[in-house]
Write a protein that holds these residues in place. Structure first.
Motif, PDB file in Angstrom:
ATOM      1  N   PHE A   1       0.828  -1.209   0.000  1.00 35.25           N
ATOM      2  CA  PHE A   1       0.000   0.000   0.000  1.00 35.25           C
ATOM      3  C   PHE A   1       0.863   1.260   0.000  1.00 35.25           C
ATOM      4  O   PHE A   1       0.563   2.230  -0.695  1.00 35.25           O
ATOM      5  N   ALA A   2       1.928   1.251   0.787  1.00 35.92           N
ATOM      6  CA  ALA A   2       2.821   2.410   0.829  1.00 35.92           C
ATOM      7  C   ALA A   2       3.458   2.647  -0.543  1.00 35.92           C
ATOM      8  O   ALA A   2       3.560   3.792  -0.997  1.00 35.92           O
ATOM      9  N   ALA A   3       3.862   1.578  -1.213  1.00 33.72           N
ATOM     10  CA  ALA A   3       4.447   1.711  -2.551  1.00 33.72           C
ATOM     11  C   ALA A   3       3.420   2.264  -3.532  1.00 33.72           C
ATOM     12  O   ALA A   3       3.745   3.100  -4.385  1.00 33.72           O
TER      13      ALA A   3
ATOM     14  N   PHE B   1       0.262   8.342  -6.214  1.00 34.72           N
ATOM     15  CA  PHE B   1      -0.163   9.655  -5.730  1.00 34.72           C
ATOM     16  C   PHE B   1       0.974  10.541  -5.237  1.00 34.72           C
ATOM     17  O   PHE B   1       0.742  11.668  -4.801  1.00 34.72           O
ATOM     18  N   GLY B   2       2.205  10.026  -5.246  1.00 39.42           N
ATOM     19  CA  GLY B   2       3.332  10.821  -4.786  1.00 39.42           C
ATOM     20  C   GLY B   2       3.354  11.034  -3.286  1.00 39.42           C
ATOM     21  O   GLY B   2       4.019  11.944  -2.798  1.00 39.42           O
ATOM     22  N   VAL B   3       2.631  10.196  -2.532  1.00 38.47           N
ATOM     23  CA  VAL B   3       2.592  10.310  -1.073  1.00 38.47           C
ATOM     24  C   VAL B   3       3.728   9.468  -0.503  1.00 38.47           C
ATOM     25  O   VAL B   3       3.772   8.259  -0.698  1.00 38.47           O
ATOM     26  N   ARG B   4       4.648  10.145   0.202  1.00 43.51           N
ATOM     27  CA  ARG B   4       5.824   9.462   0.747  1.00 43.51           C
ATOM     28  C   ARG B   4       5.964   9.755   2.236  1.00 43.51           C
ATOM     29  O   ARG B   4       5.445  10.734   2.732  1.00 43.51           O
ATOM     30  N   GLY B   5       6.697   8.882   2.903  1.00 40.38           N
ATOM     31  CA  GLY B   5       7.020   9.123   4.308  1.00 40.38           C
ATOM     32  C   GLY B   5       5.838   8.980   5.248  1.00 40.38           C
ATOM     33  O   GLY B   5       5.793   9.638   6.279  1.00 40.38           O
TER      34      GLY B   5
END
Length: 114
Positions: A49-51, A57-61
Motif C-alpha cells: 500500500f505504501a508503494a 499519488f506521490g505520497v511518501r514518508g
C-alpha cells in the motif's frame, strides 16, 4: 435503481472474482491464517500500500495501517489522536459504534453530539 452499485454495510449484489476465491481457499490452508496478525496489519501488505501511495499519488514518508474493518480503524484513530481531557464532537446522524469507541477510550464526559 438499476445500475446502482450499493456498498452500504459492505454488501454487494455480486460475488468475488474467481481468482479471489482461489487465493482465499489457499490461504485457509496456511497455518498463519488461523492466528491473529499484527494490529497494524501484515507488513508485506502495508509495504504494498505504501508503494502504491508513492507511485500512484506521490505520497511518501507515511505509515500505513491495515485493519480488519472500519470499526477497528476508527477505534485505532481515536486511540492514536485523542488524549485524556480532549473533547470530541459527533454530528448526527452518526454511527453508534463511533460513540461507543469514544466512550470505550475514556472520553465519554467530553463527548458532544448533535
Amino acid at each position: 435503481p438499476e445500475g446502482t452499485l450499493s456498498l452500504a454495510q459492505g454488501i454487494t449484489s455480486w460475488g468475488p472474482p474467481e481468482e479471489a476465491l482461489t487465493e482465499a481457499a489457499a490461504a485457509v490452508r496456511e497455518q498463519a491464517t488461523g492466528v491473529y496478525g499484527p494490529g497494524e496489519g501484515i507488513q508485506t501488505l502495508r509495504d504494498a500500500f505504501a508503494a502504491s501511495l508513492d507511485s500512484d499519488f506521490g505520497v511518501r514518508g507515511v505509515e500505513v495501517m491495515v485493519t480488519a474493518g472500519a470499526n477497528q480503524a476508527y477505534v485505532n484513530t481515536v486511540l492514536a489522536t485523542m488524549d485524556h481531557g480532549d473533547a470530541a464532537v459527533l454530528f448526527a446522524p452518526y454511527y453508534f459504534n463511533h460513540r461507543m469507541a469514544i466512550q470505550m477510550c475514556g472520553h465519554a464526559a467530553d463527548l458532544l453530539t448533535g
